[in-house]
Design a protein around this motif. Structure first.
Motif, PDB file in Angstrom:
ATOM      1  N   PHE A  59       0.779  -1.251  -0.120  1.00  0.00           N
ATOM      2  CA  PHE A  59      -0.144  -0.184   0.152  1.00  0.00           C
ATOM      3  C   PHE A  59       0.986   1.139  -0.266  1.00  0.00           C
ATOM      4  O   PHE A  59       1.840   1.080   0.554  1.00  0.00           O
ATOM      5  N   ASP A  60       0.407   2.270  -0.430  1.00  0.00           N
ATOM      6  CA  ASP A  60       1.178   3.532  -0.699  1.00  0.00           C
ATOM      7  C   ASP A  60       0.475   4.712  -0.022  1.00  0.00           C
ATOM      8  O   ASP A  60      -0.696   5.063  -0.472  1.00  0.00           O
ATOM      9  N   GLU A  61       0.770   5.059   1.038  1.00  0.00           N
ATOM     10  CA  GLU A  61       0.181   5.893   1.913  1.00  0.00           C
ATOM     11  C   GLU A  61      -0.136   7.585   1.294  1.00  0.00           C
ATOM     12  O   GLU A  61      -0.948   8.270   1.620  1.00  0.00           O
ATOM     13  N   GLU A  62       1.244   7.760   0.663  1.00  0.00           N
ATOM     14  CA  GLU A  62       1.022   8.952  -0.171  1.00  0.00           C
ATOM     15  C   GLU A  62      -0.027   8.957  -1.006  1.00  0.00           C
ATOM     16  O   GLU A  62      -0.816   9.897  -1.302  1.00  0.00           O
ATOM     17  N   MET A 120      -2.722   7.103  -1.300  1.00  0.00           N
ATOM     18  CA  MET A 120      -3.863   7.000  -0.423  1.00  0.00           C
ATOM     19  C   MET A 120      -4.386   8.546   0.016  1.00  0.00           C
ATOM     20  O   MET A 120      -5.504   8.963  -0.260  1.00  0.00           O
ATOM     21  N   TYR A 121      -3.340   9.327   0.430  1.00  0.00           N
ATOM     22  CA  TYR A 121      -3.625  10.666   0.889  1.00  0.00           C
ATOM     23  C   TYR A 121      -4.106  11.643  -0.413  1.00  0.00           C
ATOM     24  O   TYR A 121      -5.083  12.381  -0.640  1.00  0.00           O
ATOM     25  N   GLY A 143      -6.913   8.824  -2.431  1.00  0.00           N
ATOM     26  CA  GLY A 143      -7.948   7.944  -1.704  1.00  0.00           C
ATOM     27  C   GLY A 143      -7.884   6.702  -2.825  1.00  0.00           C
ATOM     28  O   GLY A 143      -6.979   6.145  -3.528  1.00  0.00           O
ATOM     29  N   ASN A 144      -9.013   5.734  -2.435  1.00  0.00           N
ATOM     30  CA  ASN A 144      -8.940   4.554  -3.241  1.00  0.00           C
ATOM     31  C   ASN A 144      -9.991   4.647  -4.663  1.00  0.00           C
ATOM     32  O   ASN A 144     -10.332   3.904  -5.400  1.00  0.00           O
ATOM     33  N   TRP A 169      -2.861   3.345  -4.877  1.00  0.00           N
ATOM     34  CA  TRP A 169      -3.020   3.429  -3.487  1.00  0.00           C
ATOM     35  C   TRP A 169      -2.534   1.784  -2.996  1.00  0.00           C
ATOM     36  O   TRP A 169      -2.192   1.657  -1.916  1.00  0.00           O
ATOM     37  N   TRP A 170      -2.699   0.872  -3.983  1.00  0.00           N
ATOM     38  CA  TRP A 170      -2.228  -0.669  -3.655  1.00  0.00           C
ATOM     39  C   TRP A 170      -1.828  -0.887  -4.710  1.00  0.00           C
ATOM     40  O   TRP A 170      -2.060  -0.566  -6.058  1.00  0.00           O
TER      41      TRP A 170
END
Length: 287
Positions: A201-204, A206-207, A210-211, A226-227
């Motif tokens: 998963f990539d937190e940046e 996702m920020y 999002g999904n 994000w994934w």
């Protein structure tokens, strides 16, 4: 337990005998194939490889609302099962993706429970097990059946035949937010084959989006930014716990590397590196 692989993209352009030799020379002990023909099976075994799985055709047709299409799917599936049995291949791989995703999973499962159990019973009679992979299917509908514990419970309740089992691929469970160890604890007795693939998963990302995925560029391969799928060890799957749980269950099958990682794709040089790294990592646990 042994480490095997599914054949990745550019490797399919190599002569099959050459690829089998490369696998054996580099420590792989099994290979997943498409059609279980005498020639393919003999070539793999002559190289010292076991057959992990053969692919099961006809599943999309089996999940059609049309009786004539269902009949065609059943004929394809039974013919492939018979061919597998004739060639001493005992596990067949499939994903249950319905013909019409708009019907929804519940209605498509109503079709499944009428068409698939007889195929599983036929497989059982031939000493073959159908191993269902939990790929959820494509966005936005994610129509595939057999990708959640909810659906597995329903499937095995409806079809208790030993001709139906699971291909355990933790990367799919992780991707859709399911505890891959809890799911394995519940369904370990059904696992006939394992895919060696991980999810990161990539937190940046996702920020940023999002999904929903990125707006101004296409996502990188094998994911939505994000994934993404990765080689084993580059994601969040707890492979030590996976192997330990399967050992406790008495599983002595194959961990098959499924190379779906954009960092190790599009050239044989990249693919071979990804396969070797996967083997090196899994060999720390698989014994």
């Amino acid at each position: 337990m042994k480490i095997g692989l599914r054949i990745p993209g550019t490797a399919r352009q190599m002569p099959f005998a050459d690829f089998c030799k490369w696998c054996a020379d580099n420590g792989f002990e099994a290979i997943d194939i498409g059609e279980a023909t005498p020639e393919v099976v003999k070539t793999a075994r002559d190289a010292g490889l076991e057959i992990g799985t053969a692919d099961l055709p006809g599943t999309r047709e089996l999940l059609s609302a049309k009786k004539s299409t269902q009949k065609s799917g059943a004929e394809k599936a039974k013919s492939a099962i018979q061919a597998a049995a004739d060639n001493d291949v005992h596990i067949m791989f499939c994903v249950f993706v319905p013909e019409d995703a708009s019907l929804g999973r519940a209605k498509n499962f109503d079709i499944w429970k009428n068409t698939v159990p007889p195929i599983a019973e036929f497989a059982e009679s031939k000493g073959v097990t159908i191993a269902v992979e939990g790929w959820p299917g494509g966005a936005p509908t994610y129509p595939a059946l057999g990708c959640t514990p909810e659906m597995w419970r329903a499937m095995f309740a409806e079809c208790p035949s030993s001709g139906l089992g699971l291909n355990y691929d933790p990367s799919h469970l992780v991707r859709i937010g399911i505890d891959h160890i809890r799911a394995l604890n519940e369904f370990a007795s059904y696992v006939k084959h394992v895919h060696g693939k991980d999810t990161a998963f990539d937190e940046e990302a996702m920020y940023l989006h999002g999904n929903l995925g990125p707006s101004f560029q296409g996502p990188r391969g094998f994911g939505e930014d994000w994934w993404r799928y990765t080689i084993p060890g580059d994601g969040v799957v707890d492979w030590l716990k996976v192997v330990q749980r399967l050992e406790d269950e008495g599983f002595d099958g194959i961990f098959s590397v499924e190379l779906e990682d954009y960092r190790y794709w599009q050239s044989w040089e990249a693919e071979s590196e990804g396969l070797l790294r996967s083997h090196e990592f899994l060999s720390c646990f698989v014994r």
